[in-house]
Design a protein around this motif. Sequence first.
Motif, PDB file in Angstrom:
ATOM      1  N   ASP A   1       0.827  -1.205   0.000  1.00 49.02           N
ATOM      2  CA  ASP A   1       0.000   0.000   0.000  1.00 49.02           C
ATOM      3  C   ASP A   1       0.864   1.259   0.000  1.00 49.02           C
ATOM      4  O   ASP A   1       0.527   2.248  -0.657  1.00 49.02           O
ATOM      5  CB  ASP A   1      -0.920   0.007   1.222  1.00 49.02           C
ATOM      6  CG  ASP A   1      -1.894  -1.156   1.224  1.00 49.02           C
ATOM      7  OD1 ASP A   1      -2.644  -1.296   0.241  1.00 49.02           O
ATOM      8  OD2 ASP A   1      -1.895  -1.925   2.202  1.00 49.02           O
ATOM      9  N   VAL A   2       1.963   1.235   0.724  1.00 44.24           N
ATOM     10  CA  VAL A   2       2.865   2.386   0.780  1.00 44.24           C
ATOM     11  C   VAL A   2       3.521   2.601  -0.588  1.00 44.24           C
ATOM     12  O   VAL A   2       3.567   3.722  -1.096  1.00 44.24           O
ATOM     13  CB  VAL A   2       3.936   2.190   1.867  1.00 44.24           C
ATOM     14  CG1 VAL A   2       4.888   3.392   1.909  1.00 44.24           C
ATOM     15  CG2 VAL A   2       3.284   1.987   3.229  1.00 44.24           C
ATOM     16  N   VAL A   3       4.014   1.526  -1.198  1.00 46.26           N
ATOM     17  CA  VAL A   3       4.631   1.636  -2.522  1.00 46.26           C
ATOM     18  C   VAL A   3       3.612   2.129  -3.539  1.00 46.26           C
ATOM     19  O   VAL A   3       3.911   2.989  -4.375  1.00 46.26           O
ATOM     20  CB  VAL A   3       5.223   0.272  -2.960  1.00 46.26           C
ATOM     21  CG1 VAL A   3       5.719   0.343  -4.410  1.00 46.26           C
ATOM     22  CG2 VAL A   3       6.362  -0.144  -2.040  1.00 46.26           C
ATOM     23  N   PHE A   4       2.383   1.598  -3.449  1.00 39.29           N
ATOM     24  CA  PHE A   4       1.344   2.041  -4.385  1.00 39.29           C
ATOM     25  C   PHE A   4       1.050   3.526  -4.214  1.00 39.29           C
ATOM     26  O   PHE A   4       0.862   4.257  -5.201  1.00 39.29           O
ATOM     27  CB  PHE A   4       0.050   1.246  -4.186  1.00 39.29           C
ATOM     28  CG  PHE A   4      -1.118   1.845  -4.921  1.00 39.29           C
ATOM     29  CD1 PHE A   4      -1.237   1.713  -6.294  1.00 39.29           C
ATOM     30  CD2 PHE A   4      -2.065   2.611  -4.244  1.00 39.29           C
ATOM     31  CE1 PHE A   4      -2.283   2.305  -6.986  1.00 39.29           C
ATOM     32  CE2 PHE A   4      -3.120   3.204  -4.923  1.00 39.29           C
ATOM     33  CZ  PHE A   4      -3.230   3.048  -6.297  1.00 39.29           C
ATOM     34  N   THR A   5       0.981   4.013  -2.972  1.00 43.24           N
ATOM     35  CA  THR A   5       0.707   5.429  -2.732  1.00 43.24           C
ATOM     36  C   THR A   5       1.747   6.298  -3.416  1.00 43.24           C
ATOM     37  O   THR A   5       1.421   7.341  -4.007  1.00 43.24           O
ATOM     38  CB  THR A   5       0.653   5.718  -1.224  1.00 43.24           C
ATOM     39  OG1 THR A   5      -0.400   4.943  -0.635  1.00 43.24           O
ATOM     40  CG2 THR A   5       0.404   7.202  -0.947  1.00 43.24           C
ATOM     41  N   TRP A   6       2.997   5.876  -3.361  1.00 50.40           N
ATOM     42  CA  TRP A   6       4.060   6.599  -4.080  1.00 50.40           C
ATOM     43  C   TRP A   6       3.798   6.590  -5.583  1.00 50.40           C
ATOM     44  O   TRP A   6       3.842   7.643  -6.235  1.00 50.40           O
ATOM     45  CB  TRP A   6       5.415   5.965  -3.769  1.00 50.40           C
ATOM     46  CG  TRP A   6       6.482   6.289  -4.776  1.00 50.40           C
ATOM     47  CD1 TRP A   6       6.974   7.525  -5.085  1.00 50.40           C
ATOM     48  CD2 TRP A   6       7.164   5.364  -5.624  1.00 50.40           C
ATOM     49  NE1 TRP A   6       7.928   7.433  -6.073  1.00 50.40           N
ATOM     50  CE2 TRP A   6       8.068   6.111  -6.427  1.00 50.40           C
ATOM     51  CE3 TRP A   6       7.117   3.982  -5.784  1.00 50.40           C
ATOM     52  CZ2 TRP A   6       8.899   5.517  -7.371  1.00 50.40           C
ATOM     53  CZ3 TRP A   6       7.950   3.388  -6.708  1.00 50.40           C
ATOM     54  CH2 TRP A   6       8.830   4.149  -7.502  1.00 50.40           C
ATOM     55  N   GLU A   7       3.501   5.417  -6.136  1.00 56.04           N
ATOM     56  CA  GLU A   7       3.264   5.316  -7.580  1.00 56.04           C
ATOM     57  C   GLU A   7       2.069   6.170  -7.996  1.00 56.04           C
ATOM     58  O   GLU A   7       2.101   6.847  -9.036  1.00 56.04           O
ATOM     59  CB  GLU A   7       3.005   3.854  -7.953  1.00 56.04           C
ATOM     60  CG  GLU A   7       4.207   2.945  -7.749  1.00 56.04           C
ATOM     61  CD  GLU A   7       3.862   1.472  -7.944  1.00 56.04           C
ATOM     62  OE1 GLU A   7       4.800   0.669  -8.147  1.00 56.04           O
ATOM     63  OE2 GLU A   7       2.663   1.117  -7.869  1.00 56.04           O
ATOM     64  N   TYR A   8       1.042   6.154  -7.182  1.00 56.64           N
ATOM     65  CA  TYR A   8      -0.191   6.897  -7.459  1.00 56.64           C
ATOM     66  C   TYR A   8       0.074   8.398  -7.489  1.00 56.64           C
ATOM     67  O   TYR A   8      -0.277   9.104  -8.443  1.00 56.64           O
ATOM     68  CB  TYR A   8      -1.208   6.543  -6.375  1.00 56.64           C
ATOM     69  CG  TYR A   8      -2.536   7.264  -6.456  1.00 56.64           C
ATOM     70  CD1 TYR A   8      -3.604   6.695  -7.149  1.00 56.64           C
ATOM     71  CD2 TYR A   8      -2.742   8.466  -5.792  1.00 56.64           C
ATOM     72  CE1 TYR A   8      -4.840   7.333  -7.195  1.00 56.64           C
ATOM     73  CE2 TYR A   8      -3.966   9.110  -5.831  1.00 56.64           C
ATOM     74  CZ  TYR A   8      -5.014   8.545  -6.530  1.00 56.64           C
ATOM     75  OH  TYR A   8      -6.221   9.179  -6.571  1.00 56.64           O
ATOM     76  N   ALA A   9       0.707   8.917  -6.433  1.00 56.78           N
ATOM     77  CA  ALA A   9       0.921  10.359  -6.320  1.00 56.78           C
ATOM     78  C   ALA A   9       1.977  10.870  -7.300  1.00 56.78           C
ATOM     79  O   ALA A   9       1.910  12.011  -7.753  1.00 56.78           O
ATOM     80  CB  ALA A   9       1.314  10.714  -4.891  1.00 56.78           C
TER      81      ALA A   9
ATOM     82  N   LYS B   1      12.307   7.242  -5.037  1.00 55.24           N
ATOM     83  CA  LYS B   1      11.983   5.869  -5.412  1.00 55.24           C
ATOM     84  C   LYS B   1      11.671   5.120  -4.126  1.00 55.24           C
ATOM     85  O   LYS B   1      12.340   5.332  -3.114  1.00 55.24           O
ATOM     86  CB  LYS B   1      13.159   5.208  -6.137  1.00 55.24           C
ATOM     87  CG  LYS B   1      12.884   3.786  -6.604  1.00 55.24           C
ATOM     88  CD  LYS B   1      14.098   3.200  -7.326  1.00 55.24           C
ATOM     89  CE  LYS B   1      13.827   1.781  -7.789  1.00 55.24           C
ATOM     90  NZ  LYS B   1      15.017   1.175  -8.445  1.00 55.24           N
ATOM     91  N   VAL B   2      10.653   4.277  -4.156  1.00 56.35           N
ATOM     92  CA  VAL B   2      10.245   3.540  -2.962  1.00 56.35           C
ATOM     93  C   VAL B   2      10.302   2.048  -3.251  1.00 56.35           C
ATOM     94  O   VAL B   2       9.736   1.581  -4.240  1.00 56.35           O
ATOM     95  CB  VAL B   2       8.835   3.949  -2.502  1.00 56.35           C
ATOM     96  CG1 VAL B   2       8.450   3.209  -1.219  1.00 56.35           C
ATOM     97  CG2 VAL B   2       8.760   5.459  -2.267  1.00 56.35           C
ATOM     98  N   GLU B   3      10.994   1.317  -2.395  1.00 56.50           N
ATOM     99  CA  GLU B   3      11.154  -0.129  -2.569  1.00 56.50           C
ATOM    100  C   GLU B   3      10.577  -0.879  -1.371  1.00 56.50           C
ATOM    101  O   GLU B   3      10.734  -0.441  -0.228  1.00 56.50           O
ATOM    102  CB  GLU B   3      12.637  -0.496  -2.713  1.00 56.50           C
ATOM    103  CG  GLU B   3      13.299   0.056  -3.967  1.00 56.50           C
ATOM    104  CD  GLU B   3      14.768  -0.335  -4.041  1.00 56.50           C
ATOM    105  OE1 GLU B   3      15.297  -0.883  -3.040  1.00 56.50           O
ATOM    106  OE2 GLU B   3      15.390  -0.086  -5.094  1.00 56.50           O
ATOM    107  N   LYS B   4       9.933  -1.985  -1.654  1.00 56.91           N
ATOM    108  CA  LYS B   4       9.440  -2.867  -0.601  1.00 56.91           C
ATOM    109  C   LYS B   4      10.580  -3.771  -0.139  1.00 56.91           C
ATOM    110  O   LYS B   4      11.216  -4.446  -0.953  1.00 56.91           O
ATOM    111  CB  LYS B   4       8.279  -3.703  -1.132  1.00 56.91           C
ATOM    112  CG  LYS B   4       7.777  -4.767  -0.169  1.00 56.91           C
ATOM    113  CD  LYS B   4       6.658  -5.581  -0.810  1.00 56.91           C
ATOM    114  CE  LYS B   4       6.208  -6.719   0.092  1.00 56.91           C
ATOM    115  NZ  LYS B   4       5.121  -7.523  -0.530  1.00 56.91           N
ATOM    116  N   ILE B   5      10.845  -3.787   1.157  1.00 53.83           N
ATOM    117  CA  ILE B   5      11.859  -4.691   1.715  1.00 53.83           C
ATOM    118  C   ILE B   5      11.190  -5.976   2.183  1.00 53.83           C
ATOM    119  O   ILE B   5      11.643  -7.076   1.891  1.00 53.83           O
ATOM    120  CB  ILE B   5      12.619  -4.008   2.869  1.00 53.83           C
ATOM    121  CG1 ILE B   5      13.405  -2.807   2.330  1.00 53.83           C
ATOM    122  CG2 ILE B   5      13.550  -4.999   3.567  1.00 53.83           C
ATOM    123  CD1 ILE B   5      14.138  -2.023   3.390  1.00 53.83           C
TER     124      ILE B   5
END
Length: 595
Positions: free
Chosen positions: A150-158, A175-179
């Motif tokens: 959800d956090v990564v998606f929020t970045w992609e969305y905005a 850039k946001v990466e899921k760990i």
Amino acid sequence: MNEHKLQKLIDDVKDGGLSRRSFMRKVVAAGIAAPIASQMLVWNGVAMAQASLPYKPTKAGGGGPLKLLLWQAPTLLNPHFASGTKDQIASRIFFEPLAGWDKEGNLTPQLAAEVPTRANGGLSADGKEVIWKLKPGVKWHDGKPLTADDVVFTWEYAADPATAAYTTGAYTDIKVEKIDDLTVKVIFKQPTPFWADAFVGVTGQILPKHHFGEYKGAKSREAPANLKPVGTGPYKFVDFKPGDILTGERFADYHVKNQPHFDTLEVKGGGDAVSAARAVLQTAEFDYAWNLQVEDEVLKRMETGGRGKVSTVVSGDIEFIILNTTDPWTEVDGERSSVKTKHPTLTDPKVREAINLLIDRESVQKFIYGRGGIATASFVNEPKQFKSQKLKYEFNIDKANKILDDAGYKRGSDGIREKDGKKLKYVFQTSINAPRQKTQAIIKQACQKAGIDLELKSVTASVFFSSDVANPDTYTKLYVDMEMYTTTQPQPDPERFLNQFASWEVATKENKWLGRNVSRYSDPAADEAYKAAQKELDPAKRAALLIKVNEIFCEANVILPLLSRTRVAAAVNNLAHDHSGWDVDTWNLAAWYRT
């Protein structure tokens, strides 16, 4: 305070030889504002307070109804489209960021398990990476778990330009990466001294991927959740009538123990600031009223009734005027006030300089706002180390007249000055609100004495601050010569606040007028200083760069600051509420309770 002494004090706190309280006293005495002192500790690995309101209820629920009054009515509930503060307040009831800002300017975890620091491995030494750990066990209102996806998606969305998000400036250069399921890494292109922007406060509210995934980009405005939110906040959505009323109910699976206290929530919109103040302070019909832009003498009289009290907090908010250097009366490619046009007279620096001299800021403060504002010539006023010491204001009708005389503007038979057939005649708009109409009248009277004619226009607040792209009277359209309103500083660092002076943030038809630079004015030197500040790790040098951005726009007299605003609200006597000047009023709504 020199850098060596400051670092020694920070080290003393880390080693346990100096308390946080003593550290704060010492650095504030040396001229460093409390919010920035708090950030210095966070940046250096010292965790700050977890909440600013001591919470006393021993169980969730049982508090009955909570009734809030926003006299500027919310019109949408997607926080990433919320250009108006009232929409941001309403959205924050349902959606939450990873962290928010308390009244002292401390970063406080909300959906995050902790605030990233150097000590816990959350901040890299080079200023290029931040690791956020999510709080385990958080659920969306539909029962699904909050995850890093959800956090990564929020970045992609905005960050997607086609989404046309109001918050896009916080997400485009990262850039946001899921760990793992509960951990994300934010990667910056360059050293970033102020990293607490994306996923924090007003700009940081996390969206559920399973509700918005199909609506990223061009379809963003079609999402049902824009008006029927499914969030992680303390209250679940029940009903919403845009421009009127919003209702919610307690979320039984909220992720903070014993919260929220209230069983139901009602947010009533509309009316005006005076009636809102009366409904809390005199009749106690509502528990809380926001943004009481009411003459201070009126508020003092209402408080004598004893049903409620005025709540004030320091903020970085500013009441100001924009002078439009584009042409609001000529349409180009389907939009007025296009950057492809020039204003017939307000492009003349001498005219703008004269208008600035015709604003009696001290009278506006003394006779209208009182506790609600302090006269200023600087767009940034808090924290103090970011305020320009060079900018000064002056009220001088004679001086304004001489400037216009020397610039060749002659009075016509009607008393209005003109040059080359172009009259100094302007439409001056703001929202409907008694202090603003009185301020308009004060300015109009002074301008008349200098041969400038102002037509005063007042727009219903819920319309003026609406995020509706089809509405011609919203403040972001700027379809007039000049306008006045308050803009809120969303955190105790002015970097994001000042991006409304950046050329890449100009509000246009292309970005659905959600660009933060409403003035349309730009200056290469301001752009250069702003970009340099974004990567400058030395606090003093960075502050100087941000001050330069502020000074360029104020000295050009495109932005005319009026008052450094104190945030003024009202609460009934038995309501314990958490009012922050660095975040929206509902930032910690879950912790409110009745005493």
